[in-house]
Motif scaffolding. Structure first.
Motif, PDB file in Angstrom:
ATOM      1  N   ARG A 255       0.842  -1.191   0.000  1.00  0.00           N
ATOM      2  CA  ARG A 255       0.000   0.000   0.000  1.00  0.00           C
ATOM      3  C   ARG A 255       0.876   1.240   0.000  1.00  0.00           C
ATOM      4  O   ARG A 255       2.024   1.211   0.444  1.00  0.00           O
ATOM      5  CB  ARG A 255      -0.949   0.007   1.201  1.00  0.00           C
ATOM      6  CG  ARG A 255      -0.258   0.130   2.561  1.00  0.00           C
ATOM      7  CD  ARG A 255      -1.275  -0.060   3.674  1.00  0.00           C
ATOM      8  NE  ARG A 255      -0.662   0.086   4.991  1.00  0.00           N
ATOM      9  CZ  ARG A 255      -1.305  -0.149   6.135  1.00  0.00           C
ATOM     10  NH1 ARG A 255      -2.579  -0.537   6.114  1.00  0.00           N
ATOM     11  NH2 ARG A 255      -0.683   0.003   7.287  1.00  0.00           N
ATOM     12  N   GLN A 256       0.295   2.312  -0.509  1.00  0.00           N
ATOM     13  CA  GLN A 256       1.011   3.578  -0.564  1.00  0.00           C
ATOM     14  C   GLN A 256       0.055   4.712  -0.260  1.00  0.00           C
ATOM     15  O   GLN A 256      -0.940   4.908  -0.973  1.00  0.00           O
ATOM     16  CB  GLN A 256       1.669   3.788  -1.924  1.00  0.00           C
ATOM     17  CG  GLN A 256       2.608   4.979  -1.971  1.00  0.00           C
ATOM     18  CD  GLN A 256       3.490   4.955  -3.199  1.00  0.00           C
ATOM     19  OE1 GLN A 256       3.223   4.280  -4.188  1.00  0.00           O
ATOM     20  NE2 GLN A 256       4.591   5.703  -3.136  1.00  0.00           N
ATOM     21  N   ALA A 257       0.360   5.425   0.806  1.00  0.00           N
ATOM     22  CA  ALA A 257      -0.414   6.596   1.187  1.00  0.00           C
ATOM     23  C   ALA A 257       0.236   7.835   0.569  1.00  0.00           C
ATOM     24  O   ALA A 257       1.432   7.823   0.256  1.00  0.00           O
ATOM     25  CB  ALA A 257      -0.462   6.713   2.703  1.00  0.00           C
TER      26      ALA A 257
ATOM     27  N   GLY B 121       2.336  10.893  -0.160  1.00  0.00           N
ATOM     28  CA  GLY B 121       3.540  11.418   0.448  1.00  0.00           C
ATOM     29  C   GLY B 121       4.389  10.394   1.171  1.00  0.00           C
ATOM     30  O   GLY B 121       5.390  10.755   1.795  1.00  0.00           O
ATOM     31  N   LYS B 122       3.988   9.120   1.083  1.00  0.00           N
ATOM     32  CA  LYS B 122       4.743   8.065   1.774  1.00  0.00           C
ATOM     33  C   LYS B 122       5.251   7.030   0.778  1.00  0.00           C
ATOM     34  O   LYS B 122       4.754   6.916  -0.340  1.00  0.00           O
ATOM     35  CB  LYS B 122       3.873   7.386   2.827  1.00  0.00           C
ATOM     36  CG  LYS B 122       3.472   8.301   3.971  1.00  0.00           C
ATOM     37  CD  LYS B 122       2.783   7.529   5.069  1.00  0.00           C
ATOM     38  CE  LYS B 122       2.455   8.414   6.257  1.00  0.00           C
ATOM     39  NZ  LYS B 122       1.811   7.647   7.366  1.00  0.00           N
ATOM     40  N   GLU B 123       6.235   6.253   1.211  1.00  0.00           N
ATOM     41  CA  GLU B 123       6.772   5.198   0.371  1.00  0.00           C
ATOM     42  C   GLU B 123       5.821   4.004   0.344  1.00  0.00           C
ATOM     43  O   GLU B 123       4.992   3.834   1.243  1.00  0.00           O
ATOM     44  CB  GLU B 123       8.140   4.756   0.896  1.00  0.00           C
ATOM     45  CG  GLU B 123       9.219   5.801   0.762  1.00  0.00           C
ATOM     46  CD  GLU B 123      10.581   5.265   1.138  1.00  0.00           C
ATOM     47  OE1 GLU B 123      11.572   5.996   0.946  1.00  0.00           O
ATOM     48  OE2 GLU B 123      10.665   4.130   1.617  1.00  0.00           O
ATOM     49  N   ARG B 124       5.967   3.191  -0.711  1.00  0.00           N
ATOM     50  CA  ARG B 124       5.173   1.973  -0.796  1.00  0.00           C
ATOM     51  C   ARG B 124       5.569   1.048   0.348  1.00  0.00           C
ATOM     52  O   ARG B 124       6.747   0.832   0.607  1.00  0.00           O
ATOM     53  CB  ARG B 124       5.377   1.310  -2.150  1.00  0.00           C
ATOM     54  CG  ARG B 124       4.378   0.223  -2.463  1.00  0.00           C
ATOM     55  CD  ARG B 124       4.389  -0.126  -3.926  1.00  0.00           C
ATOM     56  NE  ARG B 124       3.940   0.994  -4.753  1.00  0.00           N
ATOM     57  CZ  ARG B 124       3.636   0.895  -6.033  1.00  0.00           C
ATOM     58  NH1 ARG B 124       3.731  -0.277  -6.648  1.00  0.00           N
ATOM     59  NH2 ARG B 124       3.250   1.953  -6.710  1.00  0.00           N
ATOM     60  N   GLU B 125       4.536   0.479   0.997  1.00  0.00           N
ATOM     61  CA  GLU B 125       4.724  -0.271   2.235  1.00  0.00           C
ATOM     62  C   GLU B 125       4.204  -1.695   2.069  1.00  0.00           C
ATOM     63  O   GLU B 125       3.096  -1.905   1.569  1.00  0.00           O
ATOM     64  CB  GLU B 125       3.967   0.440   3.364  1.00  0.00           C
ATOM     65  CG  GLU B 125       3.912  -0.277   4.674  1.00  0.00           C
ATOM     66  CD  GLU B 125       2.962   0.385   5.658  1.00  0.00           C
ATOM     67  OE1 GLU B 125       3.209   0.302   6.870  1.00  0.00           O
ATOM     68  OE2 GLU B 125       1.959   0.974   5.214  1.00  0.00           O
TER      69      GLU B 125
ATOM     70  N   SER C 144       1.928  -3.981  11.413  1.00  0.00           N
ATOM     71  CA  SER C 144       0.849  -2.986  11.510  1.00  0.00           C
ATOM     72  C   SER C 144      -0.519  -3.560  11.160  1.00  0.00           C
ATOM     73  O   SER C 144      -1.542  -2.972  11.522  1.00  0.00           O
ATOM     74  CB  SER C 144       1.156  -1.802  10.599  1.00  0.00           C
ATOM     75  OG  SER C 144       1.290  -2.223   9.257  1.00  0.00           O
TER      76      SER C 144
ATOM     77  N   GLU D  25      -5.448   5.183   9.469  1.00  0.00           N
ATOM     78  CA  GLU D  25      -4.078   5.060   8.974  1.00  0.00           C
ATOM     79  C   GLU D  25      -3.910   3.941   7.946  1.00  0.00           C
ATOM     80  O   GLU D  25      -2.834   3.800   7.357  1.00  0.00           O
ATOM     81  CB  GLU D  25      -3.085   4.862  10.126  1.00  0.00           C
ATOM     82  CG  GLU D  25      -3.434   3.750  11.080  1.00  0.00           C
ATOM     83  CD  GLU D  25      -4.164   4.257  12.321  1.00  0.00           C
ATOM     84  OE1 GLU D  25      -5.074   5.111  12.174  1.00  0.00           O
ATOM     85  OE2 GLU D  25      -3.850   3.759  13.432  1.00  0.00           O
ATOM     86  N   ASP D  26      -4.953   3.149   7.718  1.00  0.00           N
ATOM     87  CA  ASP D  26      -4.920   2.146   6.652  1.00  0.00           C
ATOM     88  C   ASP D  26      -5.272   2.758   5.294  1.00  0.00           C
ATOM     89  O   ASP D  26      -5.193   2.075   4.270  1.00  0.00           O
ATOM     90  CB  ASP D  26      -5.907   1.011   6.951  1.00  0.00           C
ATOM     91  CG  ASP D  26      -5.533   0.203   8.174  1.00  0.00           C
ATOM     92  OD1 ASP D  26      -6.441  -0.131   8.961  1.00  0.00           O
ATOM     93  OD2 ASP D  26      -4.334  -0.099   8.349  1.00  0.00           O
TER      94      ASP D  26
ATOM     95  N   ALA E 218      -4.999   4.214   1.892  1.00  0.00           N
ATOM     96  CA  ALA E 218      -3.903   4.151   0.929  1.00  0.00           C
ATOM     97  C   ALA E 218      -4.427   3.555  -0.370  1.00  0.00           C
ATOM     98  O   ALA E 218      -5.556   3.040  -0.419  1.00  0.00           O
ATOM     99  CB  ALA E 218      -2.756   3.288   1.462  1.00  0.00           C
TER     100      ALA E 218
END
Length: 124
Positions: free
Chosen positions: A38-40, A42-46, A63, A89-90, A92
Motif C-alpha cells: 500500500r502507498q499513502a 507522500g509516503k513510500e510503498r509499504e 501494523s 491510517e490504513d 492508501a
C-alpha cells in the motif's frame, strides 16, 4: 507477462471491513507467491502481506497482523486481502504484486509484476 487487476476498494468507516481482490486472468498465476502493498500520499510503498504459491504460508506486516488476512484461490487465479477493524491510517492505494525472486518478501523490488492499485479510504 502477468496482468494483475485489483478491485474492491472503497470508503469505509473506522472499525469496518473491506475485501480487496486481485485477479490474474492470464499467465502462470499458481507459480507465483503474491504480495499486497500500500502507498499513502507522500509516503513510500509499504509491504502489507504475502502468500506463497500454494497458499500454505503467509506473512504480515506488524501494523496489520491480526486484522488483515491474505488468501488465494488458484482455480480462480485470484488473491484476496480481507481487512477487518480498519483504521484511518490504513487509508492508501493498495497494490497486488507477483513475487519474482529475492530473500525478503517485504522488498518491493523483488516483485516482477504489479497491478494498477485500488483506493481504500477509512474515515474516522
Amino acid at each position: 507477462q502477468v496482468e494483475l487487476v485489483e478491485s474492491g476498494g472503497g470508503l469505509v468507516e473506522a472499525g469496518g471491513s473491506l475485501r480487496v481482490s486481485c485477479a490474474a486472468p492470464g499467465g502462470t498465476f499458481s507459480s507465483n507467491g503474491m504480495g499486497w502493498f500500500r502507498q499513502a500520499p507522500g509516503k513510500e510503498r509499504e509491504f502489507v502481506a504475502f502468500i506463497n504459491n500454494r497458499g500454505s504460508s503467509t506473512y504480515y506486516a506488524d501494523s496489520v497482523k491480526g486484522r488483515f488476512t491474505i488468501s488465494r484461490d488458484n482455480t480462480k487465479h485470484t488473491v484476496y486481502l480481507q481487512m477487518n477493524n480498519l483504521k484511518p491510517e490504513d487509508t492508501a492505494v493498495y497494490y497486488c504484486a507477483a513475487y519474482g525472486e529475492g530473500l525478503r518478501v517485504e522488498n518491493p523490488t523483488n516483485y516482477d509484476y504489479w497491478g494498477q492499485g485500488t483506493q481504500v479510504t477509512v474515515s474516522s
